[in-house]
Design a protein around this motif. Sequence first.
Motif, PDB file in Angstrom:
ATOM      1  N   GLY A  13       0.862  -1.184   0.000  1.00 28.95           N
ATOM      2  CA  GLY A  13       0.000   0.000   0.000  1.00 28.95           C
ATOM      3  C   GLY A  13       0.898   1.233   0.000  1.00 28.95           C
ATOM      4  O   GLY A  13       2.126   1.129  -0.145  1.00 28.95           O
ATOM      5  N   LEU A  14       0.284   2.394   0.196  1.00 25.19           N
ATOM      6  CA  LEU A  14       1.085   3.630   0.167  1.00 25.19           C
ATOM      7  C   LEU A  14       2.182   3.625   1.218  1.00 25.19           C
ATOM      8  O   LEU A  14       3.308   4.073   0.968  1.00 25.19           O
ATOM      9  CB  LEU A  14       0.193   4.847   0.385  1.00 25.19           C
ATOM     10  N   GLU A  34       3.622  -8.505  -1.422  1.00 27.17           N
ATOM     11  CA  GLU A  34       2.228  -8.046  -1.483  1.00 27.17           C
ATOM     12  C   GLU A  34       1.317  -9.229  -1.805  1.00 27.17           C
ATOM     13  O   GLU A  34       1.531  -9.931  -2.789  1.00 27.17           O
ATOM     14  CB  GLU A  34       2.095  -6.943  -2.552  1.00 27.17           C
ATOM     15  N   ALA A  35       0.293  -9.414  -0.977  1.00 29.17           N
ATOM     16  CA  ALA A  35      -0.612 -10.555  -1.164  1.00 29.17           C
ATOM     17  C   ALA A  35      -1.474 -10.409  -2.420  1.00 29.17           C
ATOM     18  O   ALA A  35      -1.788 -11.400  -3.088  1.00 29.17           O
ATOM     19  CB  ALA A  35      -1.508 -10.706   0.063  1.00 29.17           C
ATOM     20  N   GLY A  40      -0.775  -0.980  -4.260  1.00 30.75           N
ATOM     21  CA  GLY A  40      -1.699   0.154  -4.049  1.00 30.75           C
ATOM     22  C   GLY A  40      -2.604  -0.002  -2.858  1.00 30.75           C
ATOM     23  O   GLY A  40      -3.164   0.978  -2.368  1.00 30.75           O
ATOM     24  N   GLY A  56     -14.104   2.796  -4.290  1.00 25.62           N
ATOM     25  CA  GLY A  56     -14.532   3.700  -3.224  1.00 25.62           C
ATOM     26  C   GLY A  56     -14.136   5.114  -3.609  1.00 25.62           C
ATOM     27  O   GLY A  56     -13.064   5.339  -4.170  1.00 25.62           O
ATOM     28  N   PHE A  57     -15.035   6.052  -3.307  1.00 26.93           N
ATOM     29  CA  PHE A  57     -14.753   7.448  -3.663  1.00 26.93           C
ATOM     30  C   PHE A  57     -13.672   7.984  -2.747  1.00 26.93           C
ATOM     31  O   PHE A  57     -13.804   7.976  -1.530  1.00 26.93           O
ATOM     32  CB  PHE A  57     -16.025   8.292  -3.525  1.00 26.93           C
ATOM     33  N   TYR A  64      -1.657  18.303   1.093  1.00 28.06           N
ATOM     34  CA  TYR A  64      -1.043  17.296   1.968  1.00 28.06           C
ATOM     35  C   TYR A  64       0.468  17.516   2.010  1.00 28.06           C
ATOM     36  O   TYR A  64       1.147  17.410   0.972  1.00 28.06           O
ATOM     37  CB  TYR A  64      -1.299  15.885   1.434  1.00 28.06           C
ATOM     38  N   ILE A 227       2.108 -12.644  -3.085  1.00 29.69           N
ATOM     39  CA  ILE A 227       2.826 -13.368  -2.027  1.00 29.69           C
ATOM     40  C   ILE A 227       2.232 -12.980  -0.676  1.00 29.69           C
ATOM     41  O   ILE A 227       2.457 -11.874  -0.180  1.00 29.69           O
ATOM     42  CB  ILE A 227       4.333 -13.077  -2.076  1.00 29.69           C
ATOM     43  N   VAL A 254       1.016  -3.463   6.550  1.00 31.17           N
ATOM     44  CA  VAL A 254      -0.336  -3.863   6.142  1.00 31.17           C
ATOM     45  C   VAL A 254      -1.345  -3.039   6.936  1.00 31.17           C
ATOM     46  O   VAL A 254      -0.977  -2.295   7.839  1.00 31.17           O
ATOM     47  CB  VAL A 254      -0.545  -5.382   6.378  1.00 31.17           C
ATOM     48  N   ASP A 255      -2.644  -3.175   6.619  1.00 28.67           N
ATOM     49  CA  ASP A 255      -3.657  -2.459   7.394  1.00 28.67           C
ATOM     50  C   ASP A 255      -3.678  -3.011   8.826  1.00 28.67           C
ATOM     51  O   ASP A 255      -3.130  -4.088   9.105  1.00 28.67           O
ATOM     52  CB  ASP A 255      -5.023  -2.650   6.729  1.00 28.67           C
ATOM     53  N   THR A 279     -17.892   1.277   3.032  1.00 31.20           N
ATOM     54  CA  THR A 279     -18.612   2.151   2.102  1.00 31.20           C
ATOM     55  C   THR A 279     -18.936   1.370   0.828  1.00 31.20           C
ATOM     56  O   THR A 279     -18.458   0.246   0.636  1.00 31.20           O
ATOM     57  CB  THR A 279     -17.791   3.427   1.787  1.00 31.20           C
ATOM     58  N   ASP A 397      -1.598   3.560   7.733  1.00 28.47           N
ATOM     59  CA  ASP A 397      -2.483   4.657   8.143  1.00 28.47           C
ATOM     60  C   ASP A 397      -3.045   4.458   9.548  1.00 28.47           C
ATOM     61  O   ASP A 397      -3.386   5.419  10.224  1.00 28.47           O
ATOM     62  CB  ASP A 397      -3.602   4.888   7.114  1.00 28.47           C
TER      63      ASP A 397
END
Length: 421
Positions: A13-14, A34-35, A40, A56-57, A64, A227, A254-255, A279, A397
């Motif tokens: 991800g970012l 990355e799985a 992204g 998702g919007f 930033y 992976i 990861v998240d 969402t 995040d």
Amino acid sequence: MTHPVDCIVVGAGLAGLACAGELVRAGRRVVVLEAADRAGGRIATDTIDGFRIDRGFQVYNDAYPEGRRVLDLAALHLGTFESGAIIADGVRLRRVNDPWRRPLAALGSILDGSVGIADGVRTARLRSDAIQMVRSGVDPDATTAGERTTRDELESRGFSERFIRGFFVPFFGGVFLERLLDTSAAVFLFDFAMFSLGRACLPAGGMDAIPRQLAARLPAASVRLGIAVRSCAPGHVTLADGTVLSARDVVVAVDGASAAALLPEALRGGLAERVWKSTRLIAFAADRSPFTSRTLVVSAEPDGPIDNLTVPSDIATGYAPPGRSLITVSVRGDWKGGDPVTAVRRQAAAWCGKTVEAWHHLATVEVARALPDESPAARLARVFGPQLANGLWICGDHCGTASINAALASGRRCAKAIIGA
Ligand SMILES: Cc1cc2nc3c(=O)[nH]c(=O)nc-3n(C[C@H](O)[C@H](O)[C@H](O)COP(=O)(O)OP(=O)(O)OC[C@H]3O[C@@H](n4cnc5c(N)ncnc54)[C@H](O)[C@@H]3O)c2cc1C
């Protein structure tokens, strides 16, 4: 992995991409595992019938600070929304203008009674305080000082209930993916400053241009897709197939929920308890845009599924084939009803007229894990990172505020800490 590496980053991800980029610039040998089949993470864009549909919007804000630091914004060919928003209040579409950018139009909002003078003055003070907070270096990612909800913040500032319901709930409800405004005021003040200083933007061809730019800067083959990692420990990771890979440093990028599953129990902190906000995005193709301005339409109507409606192809190039328009609708998380596509058409018809009948439904995108809960209690329980143990690091995040800015900043901060260790 055929070559030894200094650092294994789990998650592209970012945060993972930003972390890897910084490490590579410092001369470290890095592999990103990355799985998924693409980099992204939660920023993804799919192509359907030539339309580019974000999962998702979401928008990029060109104020930033971290984006300015690490992204090549010119290369993203950002298209910008007009400031302010159009608010559907059940009676009409009402424009709320930013008085610093469109002073005359904002004066009109006061004269026609859309915004009371007292709320206008309070908004000016809020804007000034939020900007001052950012400029003086208060970082909502790094602090939990003075945590309270956005609603508490607005009420303590004396905003009228009418203005809270008529502006803050529909606008920030869409940003936070919750309409109670129980997201932390620290997050709100940062976002308010960003919307005051910058513009909401979309990159040409879709939001995934952002992670694609970061991934393209890494050495060839350093991002390994498909992976899945099963567990992470200081100095090594175990893949889903049982293979163990070692490196001096392991970064869990990861998240939050996935991090809880990968880490030893003793290092999980409050990660596992963090609740997700979800969402749903519904995309339509049309022969022409229903609007003449590049503005986000948000709903203050008590009923109906629409959280916000936008026309990405009016904002940035590449979202729709030539001569066509892409219309996207975010559906409210608390909406319960029958077929959402029919319900969206019905509500949008009151705003856009009969043209809605000709909209062609392209896709419905469900995002179950969009943003982590950012209530004061959830933020207090978060794992700040970046170091969990010797040789084990964390970013993402969930360590700060759930945003593009925070994910990028968290990745860079983590890399800096590794380089300095
Ligand atoms: C619908 C929606 C709207 C949003 N709106 C905005 C907005 O308007 N503005 C804004 O600034 N931000 C917005 N955000 C937030 C922003 O997109 C995220 O904060 C950011 O993308 C998170 O990046 P990340 O790297 O921390 O996590 P992620 O993007 O979740 O990346 C984690 C990566 O780890 C991978 N992974 C997970 N488990 C494993 C495993 N076991 N092995 C290997 N890889 C694994 C995942 O596949 C993923 O690629 C929005 C997000 C969503 C979903």
